[in-house]
Design an enzyme around this catalytic site. Structure first.
Site, mmCIF file in Angstrom:
data_model
loop_
_atom_site.group_PDB
_atom_site.id
_atom_site.type_symbol
_atom_site.label_atom_id
_atom_site.label_comp_id
_atom_site.label_asym_id
_atom_site.label_seq_id
_atom_site.Cartn_x
_atom_site.Cartn_y
_atom_site.Cartn_z
ATOM 1 N N GLU A 24 -2.221 2.412 -8.318
ATOM 2 C CA GLU A 24 -0.965 2.445 -7.573
ATOM 3 C C GLU A 24 -1.198 1.693 -6.266
ATOM 4 O O GLU A 24 -2.125 2.000 -5.526
ATOM 5 C CB GLU A 24 -0.518 3.886 -7.302
ATOM 6 C CG GLU A 24 -0.196 4.646 -8.581
ATOM 7 C CD GLU A 24 0.623 5.922 -8.357
ATOM 8 O OE1 GLU A 24 1.095 6.153 -7.220
ATOM 9 O OE2 GLU A 24 0.780 6.675 -9.333
ATOM 10 N N HIS A 79 5.391 2.370 -3.273
ATOM 11 C CA HIS A 79 4.204 2.496 -4.115
ATOM 12 C C HIS A 79 4.576 2.111 -5.540
ATOM 13 O O HIS A 79 5.757 2.009 -5.869
ATOM 14 C CB HIS A 79 3.581 3.896 -4.040
ATOM 15 C CG HIS A 79 4.339 4.986 -4.739
ATOM 16 N ND1 HIS A 79 5.482 5.552 -4.226
ATOM 17 C CD2 HIS A 79 4.113 5.625 -5.927
ATOM 18 C CE1 HIS A 79 5.918 6.505 -5.050
ATOM 19 N NE2 HIS A 79 5.114 6.558 -6.095
ATOM 20 N N HIS A 81 4.068 2.501 -9.868
ATOM 21 C CA HIS A 81 3.710 3.310 -11.029
ATOM 22 C C HIS A 81 3.242 2.317 -12.088
ATOM 23 O O HIS A 81 4.055 1.782 -12.835
ATOM 24 C CB HIS A 81 4.925 4.108 -11.533
ATOM 25 C CG HIS A 81 5.351 5.222 -10.641
ATOM 26 N ND1 HIS A 81 6.551 5.874 -10.769
ATOM 27 C CD2 HIS A 81 4.709 5.810 -9.598
ATOM 28 C CE1 HIS A 81 6.646 6.828 -9.839
ATOM 29 N NE2 HIS A 81 5.545 6.806 -9.112
ATOM 30 N N ASP A 92 5.461 12.995 -6.889
ATOM 31 C CA ASP A 92 6.123 12.398 -5.723
ATOM 32 C C ASP A 92 6.989 13.451 -5.028
ATOM 33 O O ASP A 92 6.980 13.573 -3.798
ATOM 34 C CB ASP A 92 7.002 11.211 -6.137
ATOM 35 C CG ASP A 92 6.193 10.001 -6.572
ATOM 36 O OD1 ASP A 92 5.063 9.841 -6.078
ATOM 37 O OD2 ASP A 92 6.702 9.235 -7.392
HETATM 38 ZN ZN LIG Z 1 4.984 7.912 -7.552
#
Ligand SMILES: [Zn+2]
Length: 134
Positions: A24, A79, A81, A92
């Site tokens: 990530e 961010h 995935h 999250d």
């Molecule tokens: Zn996430």
């Protein structure tokens, strides 16, 4: 609720995420209520960056301090995935303590934006924000 981003910046984020498919990636978002004007990559300091992210707190607090001193407004963070979709995960949601901040999530070849809202309709922690790429 909508926020704008330039095509160039949007594409740069997708490239940044695609370049690191095993982890990530993450970073900070700056701008105004109307537009994401700049992004700044930050180190992902999570113990298991393949599955989770934690923006380097040094970068985060530096941005908060700079904002308080009249610098660029910190809108939130982004961010990726790497093998998922651009929706907030349950993990999250469990980390969304930053009410009002934007979370831009990259996944499945797109980016979507969410605002951290306690009790929000998505995962009980977010509301969707329409991202206009122009
Ligand atoms: Zn996430």
């Amino acid at each position: 609720m909508a926020i704008r981003i330039s095509r160039a910046l949007y594409d740069r984020l997708l490239v940044e995420a695609a370049a690191d498919p095993a982890r990530e990636i993450c970073g900070l978002l700056f701008g105004t209520d109307e537009r994401i004007e700049a992004t700044e990559p930050a180190a992902n300091v999570a113990a298991d960056p393949a599955r989770w992210f934690e923006v380097d707190p040094v970068a985060l607090f530096a941005a908060i301090r700079a904002e308080r001193a009249g610098g660029p407004r910190l809108l939130g963070h982004y961010h990726s995935h790497p093998s998922g979709v651009a929706m907030p995960s349950a993990q999250d949601a469990a980390a969304a303590f930053d009410a009002g901040r934007l979370w831009l999530i990259l996944g499945g070849g797109e980016a979507l934006v969410w605002r951290a809202v306690p009790g929000g309709p998505v995962q009980g922690a977010f509301e969707p924000v329409r991202l206009v790429v122009d």
